[in-house]
Design an enzyme around this catalytic site. Structure first.
Site, short mmCIF file in Angstrom:
data_model
loop_
_atom_site.label_atom_id
_atom_site.label_comp_id
_atom_site.label_asym_id
_atom_site.label_seq_id
_atom_site.Cartn_x
_atom_site.Cartn_y
_atom_site.Cartn_z
N HIS A 34 0.79 -1.23 0.00
CA HIS A 34 0.00 0.00 0.00
C HIS A 34 0.82 1.29 0.00
O HIS A 34 0.27 2.37 -0.09
CB HIS A 34 -0.89 -0.04 1.26
CG HIS A 34 -2.09 0.85 1.18
ND1 HIS A 34 -2.39 1.65 0.11
CD2 HIS A 34 -3.09 1.05 2.06
CE1 HIS A 34 -3.50 2.31 0.34
NE2 HIS A 34 -3.95 1.97 1.52
N TYR A 37 -13.38 6.91 10.61
CA TYR A 37 -12.46 7.42 9.59
C TYR A 37 -12.89 6.91 8.22
O TYR A 37 -13.24 5.74 8.06
CB TYR A 37 -11.03 6.94 9.88
CG TYR A 37 -10.01 7.27 8.81
CD1 TYR A 37 -9.24 8.41 8.90
CD2 TYR A 37 -9.82 6.42 7.73
CE1 TYR A 37 -8.29 8.71 7.93
CE2 TYR A 37 -8.88 6.71 6.75
CZ TYR A 37 -8.12 7.85 6.85
OH TYR A 37 -7.20 8.15 5.89
N THR A 43 -4.77 10.92 -0.35
CA THR A 43 -6.07 10.92 0.32
C THR A 43 -6.10 11.99 1.41
O THR A 43 -5.08 12.47 1.87
CB THR A 43 -6.36 9.56 0.99
OG1 THR A 43 -5.37 9.29 1.97
CG2 THR A 43 -6.41 8.45 -0.05
#
Length: 828
Positions: A385, A516, A529
């Site tokens: 990621h 979140y 993001t």
């Protein structure tokens, strides 16, 4: 054993070291005088022909115009640094619903002290730091991932579960895997040829940089944190089967495919046959992939062992794995339930036989992009990621799925469209000499299992098994309604589902917790993001109203206000105007004591790195970045503890810890190509919730460390059904929903009857009810239409018409309606 030497991977940190220089190799050199703006980026994208932007919609696929993928890249605006006052106000507003009155007053006081003291100074330093860089948060963001020491499995790597191939015969393992590999390679080629149409939202192009980091990339641990290495010229893949490693070339030097689907299928079958010759208990003892699940410093030391002996095969084997385009994992198991499939794609299964781990958890390499295919053809993707977000991998997954279908269609009809503007020449018709120096024959990597590695593998496996057993997964495939119904009721689908999570949790535990959700900021250059803080004063008011003794109209009105607020916050975050990333950047600036630094690279190491060359300083974990980091990573570094300055009041306040402790970590990422999407929980007492909102359904995968996950999923489902009931109870005839349902009937009523062409025939009449028209639901029957009961009363009425006695007919209808109502309420 055949070994090969690959290009030395380029460190991501080094590629970011030069201030202001784009990192997309030579083809992405910034044009002099280009003004960054959304308008210029959009104009550049629109200058390309339609067939380049949307080749699937073009009737033919002429040669594409190279360069469309990154055409708008240098015109994208920079991610703005919000105004400090605006950020702090949003921060205070986001914390208020989560705090007691005293806690909130303390936070307000801390914020006031911050803006009068350290805040302004840190903000100015951040602006100075960002002036020579493409993105003010980018390096901090990479470092928050790369300095993460805990295992990446279940903590960082998310997964996608693809839908099955719509052609059942192609859902066997070898055929499905070969098809996905060919489609993945076509995607690689489109990226390298710069023919991949850019992502857009309402015509506005998005940042495409992450696609350049998707293939040939590996997360490489070192003693002082991890690095991202990449072989930009990689042309081979690695296949894992029963924990054994195999590789073969799939591309030539021009990134054209050199194998057909049948060729790949033949190789995969040969690999499976070879891997199964060794009993799985024996094969598991040499499954080195499990080492990639270790603590990063431990894994770094083990890599040193692999590279220690120059005469060993291990160093070459490691290079081949690191530099592969991606890893294909062929599992021998056949997970059946949604939860089993999700677990298999996220962390693999754990199964011990005769004291040996034979689960699929050992058939992985978590430092790279992985395509996973089970024995029954179920397929998914697990990805590292650091350099890519879910939106990027979603595009890859959806194109992968689409291309497999279209290629099969072309075997039936050669005129079927292609997803790609241009394609590789047919490998079966090429001169093999044109492939260059390639090896298409599978080679098995033979690791030298020295005692240190054998021992480390055994301990790594037991720790991994522990980690898997600490987590559980449950799925919900809610089929009663989806996006279409939600929007028809005037709600944002994402906001609607977010409120479901809060309401379900409150219904179980009676309290409000931090939620979140990531918002994409790829409208900006190298955007990643921003954090949406879903708990607002409006959402708290809604959940309390929903669970109170209040009229349906009041509950729905509260829901509407909460959803509207969530939509407003989401839009602000997408514009880079959230508060989380800004405050995190200020925290990083403070933590590293940038008072006298010149923000330039020092001896090849970017001064923006959060780890110093000697490893004496470590960055704290990013606050819930993209919902994937373990909360255990958030700690104050030794350097910060020894800093001469007092910690700014804002970061010392308990509200900072509260904001950065996520209980419901959520992410909306998916489309019809996916069955499920998910990740592990980000805290020990929280849930990880990945969800996909489709036209007629909602798919949810929830994970936790055994926190009644199944019950939470059931609560979400019950909430969805209850809200639908409330919506239909307050629905009035003449609303938009009714009009959509009876548009044809209304048009018929408006036309003059005397001039109707199709007026022949007898209008069906009921002696008891009169003309049969679309039924206007009563309050009692409002919950019938979308739950599979819409046929119930209409069918009864038609049967009742056959009864001679009018009173008997009405009585029969009433009886059957009552039975239906009790069935739905669970009375029978």
């Amino acid at each position: 054993m055949a070994t090969r030497t690959f290009t030395t991977p380029v460190s991501l940190n080094a590629s970011l070291a030069s201030p202001g220089v784009p990192t997309l190799e030579a083809k992405m050199v910034e044009t002099d005088g280009v003004q960054r703006s959304s308008e210029n980026a959009k104009a550049e994208t629109q200058s390309f022909p339609q067939e380049s932007k949307q080749p699937l919609e073009a009737s033919k696929n002429p040669a594409s115009k190279p360069g469309i993928t990154y055409a708008a890249q240098e015109k994208l605006p920079k991610l703005p640094i919000p105004e400090l006052e605006s950020t702090l106000k949003k921060y205070v507003d986001a914390l208020e619903p989560l705090q007691t009155q005293k806690e909130h007053l303390d936070t307000v006081s801390a914020v006031q002290d911050f803006i009068k003291g350290d805040g302004v100074e840190l903000h100015e330093k951040l602006k100075k730091y960002a002036s020579g860089r493409s993105n003010y948060i980018e390096q901090f963001w990479y470092d928050s991932y790369l300095n993460f020491d805990n295992p990446v499995v279940l903590n960082l790597n998310p997964f996608f579960l693809l839908e099955d191939d719509p052609t059942p015969a192609r859902n066997n393992q070898v055929t499905r895997a070969a098809s996905l590999v060919i489609s993945a390679l076509s995607f690689v080629r489109a990226v390298r040829q710069e023919e991949l149409p850019p992502d857009t939202v309402r015509g506005q192009p998005l940042d495409m940089y992450q696609y350049s980091r998707l293939f040939g990339t590996a997360r490489i641990p070192t003693e002082n944190g991890c690095q991202i290495g990449q072989d930009a010229n990689a042309k081979h893949i690695v296949v894992l089967c029963h924990g054994q490693f195999y590789w073969f070339d799939v591309l030539d030097d021009n990134s054209d495919l050199i194998m057909t689907e049948k060729d790949v299928a033949l190789n995969l079958q040969v690999i499976i046959d070879d891997a199964t010759e060794i009993p799985i208990q024996e094969a598991a003892k040499g499954a080195l992939g499990v080492l990639s699940t270790e603590n990063r410093k431990v894994w770094s030391g083990l890599r040193d062992v692999l590279n220690r002996d120059e005469e060993s095969n291990n160093s070459d084997c490691l290079s081949i794995v690191d530099s592969a385009l991606f890893v294909l994992c062929l599992d021998y198991t056949e997970p059946q339930t949604g939860a089993e499939l999700c677990m298999n794609m996220l962390c693999g299964s754990s199964k011990v036989e005769k004291g040996v781990q034979v689960g699929t958890c050992t058939n992985r390499w978590y430092d790279k992009l992985q395509i996973i295919v089970c024995k029954n053809g179920s397929a998914g993707i697990n990805f590292e990621h650091t350099g890519v977000d879910g939106h990027t991998v979603l595009r890859f997954a959806s194109d992968l799925y689409t291309d497999t279908i279209l290629r099969f269609a072309r075997t039936i009809n050669g005129g079927a469209p292609s997803l790609w503007a241009s394609q590789s020449p047919d490998p079966s018709k090429r001169d093999p000499d044109s492939f260059g120096d390639v090896s298409t024959t599978p080679h098995k990597l033979e690791w030298d299992m020295v005692p240190e590695l054998s021992t480390a593998l055994r301990f790594a496996e037991t720790r991994l098994a522990d980690l898997i057993q600490q987590n559980e997964f449950q799925t919900l495939e809610f089929m009663a309604y989806g996006k279409n119904f939600i929007t028809s009721m005037g709600f944002s689908p994402d906001a609607f589902v977010q409120m479901a999570f809060q309401a379900a949790y409150y219904g179980l535990y009676g309290r409000i917790e931090n939620v979140y959700e990531p918002a994409m900021t790829k409208f900006f250059y190298h955007g990643r993001t921003e954090a949406i803080r879903s708990v607002t004063s409006e959402s708290v008011e809604f959940v309390r109203t929903f669970w109170g003794e209040n009229p349906p109209a009041q509950k729905i009105e509260a829901l509407r206000k909460a959803c509207q607020k969530h939509t407003t916050v989401t839009k602000e975050c997408a514009k880079g105007q959230g508060h989380d990333r800004h405050l995190y950047a200020l925290y990083c600036i403070w933590q590293r004591g940038l008072d006298d630094l010149d923000f330039q690279s020092n001896n090849g190491v970017d001064s923006a790195q959060c780890s110093s060359p000697d490893g004496s300083e470590k960055i704290v974990g990013s606050p819930n970045r993209n919902s994937m980091m373990s909360e255990d990573s958030i700690s104050t570094s030794p350097a910060a503890q020894g800093h001469h300055h007092t910690m700014p009041a804002l970061f010392a306040d308990s509200g900072w810890d509260r904001m950065n402790t996520t209980i419901l970590s959520t992410s909306n990422c998916g489309n019809p190509s996916l069955r499920q999407f998910g990740f592990g929980p980000t805290s020990g007492d929280g849930f990880g919730i990945g969800y996909i909102i489709k036209d007629g359904s909602v798919s949810i995968c929830a994970s936790s460390k055994h926190r009644q996950t199944s019950r939470f999923i059931d609560a979400i489902e019950a909430y969805f059904l209850e809200v639908r009931k409330l919506l239909r109870q307050i629905k009035r005839r003449g609303t938009s929903a009714d009009k959509h349902a009876s548009r044809a009937r209304e048009a018929e009523e408006k036309r003059p009857k005397s001039h109707r062409v199709k007026s022949r025939g007898r209008i069906i009449m009921s002696e008891a009810k009169g003309t049969l028209t679309p039924q206007e639901d009563s309050t009692e029957d409002d919950d019938e239409g979308l739950g599979g009961y819409g046929f119930f009363d209409a069918g009864l009425l038609m049967n009742a018409l056959k009864l001679k006695d009018e009173n008997q007919a009405e009585e029969k209808v009433s009886q059957r309606r009552e039975i239906g109502r009790r069935l739905r309420l669970g009375d029978y």
